[in-house]
Write a protein that holds these residues in place. Structure first.
Motif, PDB file in Angstrom:
ATOM      1  N   LEU A  69       0.825  -1.206   0.000  1.00 40.92           N
ATOM      2  CA  LEU A  69       0.000   0.000   0.000  1.00 40.92           C
ATOM      3  C   LEU A  69       0.864   1.263   0.000  1.00 40.92           C
ATOM      4  N   GLY A  70       1.850   1.296   0.888  1.00 41.05           N
ATOM      5  CA  GLY A  70       2.713   2.472   0.988  1.00 41.05           C
ATOM      6  C   GLY A  70       3.527   2.706  -0.269  1.00 41.05           C
ATOM      7  N   SER A  71       4.000   1.630  -0.868  1.00 44.47           N
ATOM      8  CA  SER A  71       4.811   1.756  -2.086  1.00 44.47           C
ATOM      9  C   SER A  71       3.980   2.293  -3.243  1.00 44.47           C
ATOM     10  N   ALA A  72       2.747   1.795  -3.377  1.00 42.51           N
ATOM     11  CA  ALA A  72       1.867   2.285  -4.446  1.00 42.51           C
ATOM     12  C   ALA A  72       1.544   3.767  -4.240  1.00 42.51           C
TER      13      ALA A  72
ATOM     14  N   LYS B 127       7.362  10.446  -8.742  1.00 42.08           N
ATOM     15  CA  LYS B 127       8.679   9.969  -9.173  1.00 42.08           C
ATOM     16  C   LYS B 127       8.526   8.670  -9.962  1.00 42.08           C
ATOM     17  N   HIS B 128       9.461   8.417 -10.876  1.00 42.74           N
ATOM     18  CA  HIS B 128       9.463   7.169 -11.622  1.00 42.74           C
ATOM     19  C   HIS B 128       9.737   6.009 -10.653  1.00 42.74           C
ATOM     20  N   PRO B 129       9.053   4.874 -10.837  1.00 36.78           N
ATOM     21  CA  PRO B 129       9.288   3.734  -9.949  1.00 36.78           C
ATOM     22  C   PRO B 129      10.765   3.350  -9.834  1.00 36.78           C
ATOM     23  N   ALA B 130      11.512   3.489 -10.931  1.00 32.43           N
ATOM     24  CA  ALA B 130      12.936   3.156 -10.884  1.00 32.43           C
ATOM     25  C   ALA B 130      13.688   4.078  -9.920  1.00 32.43           C
ATOM     26  N   GLU B 131      13.292   5.349  -9.900  1.00 31.10           N
ATOM     27  CA  GLU B 131      13.939   6.294  -8.987  1.00 31.10           C
ATOM     28  C   GLU B 131      13.630   5.939  -7.541  1.00 31.10           C
ATOM     29  N   LEU B 132      12.393   5.588  -7.272  1.00 38.11           N
ATOM     30  CA  LEU B 132      12.011   5.190  -5.911  1.00 38.11           C
ATOM     31  C   LEU B 132      12.716   3.904  -5.508  1.00 38.11           C
ATOM     32  N   LYS B 133      12.830   2.976  -6.463  1.00 40.46           N
ATOM     33  CA  LYS B 133      13.552   1.720  -6.190  1.00 40.46           C
ATOM     34  C   LYS B 133      14.998   2.006  -5.810  1.00 40.46           C
ATOM     35  N   ASN B 134      15.627   2.920  -6.530  1.00 38.30           N
ATOM     36  CA  ASN B 134      17.026   3.253  -6.241  1.00 38.30           C
ATOM     37  C   ASN B 134      17.187   3.911  -4.874  1.00 38.30           C
TER      38      ASN B 134
END
Length: 265
Positions: free
Chosen positions: A206-209, A217-224
């Motif tokens: 839930l928090g990630s979505a 932000k782009h999901p890749a940026e959040l992943k990094n």
């Protein structure tokens, strides 16, 4: 706005519940037609709506007819209500049923095709929809009100995007549930109590979505942002990439899209 539902299954009930909860319609405005007596009784007791087993009678004197039956039942339903429509909007949520097949089956043109998804049952869904040129601006407004009661509604000007949405947002919750299940089981495997593991995974998803939606932000940026060099997350991601998770998810969506198109044919 008076609405007739042909089919009172899971999604049909979800729509009735949402429309009543949001005050889009009143109990007296809704009629549900279903072949199962037990289902009709349950819906009447739960929502105090009118019920019938006569599809042709259900569509008379209403503003919107919602087709919420299984794909294999659609042909028979179209045969039953053909010739009984006189200006009503017909809104179909039947997976794979194209506007052309609905037009041919009904000999009628005021049609909306929509694809809601499972979270619509709790008012958190997303529905992609399109309409024929015969649909009036007032009827488009009614479609927006009905579909918006279940969450977010997104209009598209090309029907091809509805089939694509069927594969992505329509089937997508099943993919997410599978990931949640796998993560919970993994937590149990390393020693977490199941209830705690379920709570941690649910809140994480839930928090990630929400982070994607609210930060922009782009999901890749959040992943990094989560992945430290040589850290635990980097190690976990390495295993996921080795297993081909990106390719598998892509293949799942493509397969579902091809299936949606084949249902339309």
């Amino acid at each position: 706005m008076r609405v007739a539902f042909i089919g009172g299954g899971i999604m049909g009930e979800a729509m009735v519940k949402s429309l009543l909860a949001k005050g889009v319609v009143t109990n007296a405005d809704v009629v549900v037609s279903d072949i199962a007596q037990e289902r009709r009784k349950a819906l009447k007791e739960k929502y105090s709506v009118r019920i019938t087993d006569d599809n042709r009678a259900a569509v008379v004197d209403v503003d919107v007819v919602v087709l919420a039956v299984k794909p294999q039942e659609l042909s028979g339903v179209l045969d039953q209500i053909r010739g009984s429509l006189s200006g009503q909007l017909v809104l179909s949520i039947v997976a794979g049923a194209s506007l052309d097949s609905l037009r041919r089956g009904l000999d009628y043109g005021r049609l909306v095709r929509a694809m809601p998804n499972m979270p619509a049952q709790i008012g958190e869904g997303v529905t992609v929809w399109t309409a024929t040129s015969e649909v009036t601006s007032r009827q488009r407004g009614m479609a927006k009100s009905i579909l918006g009661a279940m969450g977010e509604e997104v209009y598209v000007d090309s029907e091809k995007y509805v089939d694509m949405a069927t594969a992505l947002s329509g089937s997508g919750p099943a993919y997410v549930f599978l990931v949640i299940e796998a993560l919970v089981d993994a937590g149990v495997h390393i020693g977490l109590p199941r209830q705690l593991s379920e709570r941690l995974v649910t809140r994480t998803v839930l928090g990630s979505a929400q982070a994607v939606e609210l930060t922009g932000k782009h999901p890749a940026e959040l992943k990094n942002m989560v992945t430290s060099p040589g850290g635990t997350t980097a190690e976990g991601l390495l295993q996921l990439e080795k297993g081909g998770i990106r390719s598998l998810l892509s293949q799942a969506v493509i397969a579902a899209y091809e299936k949606a198109k084949s249902l339309g044919r």
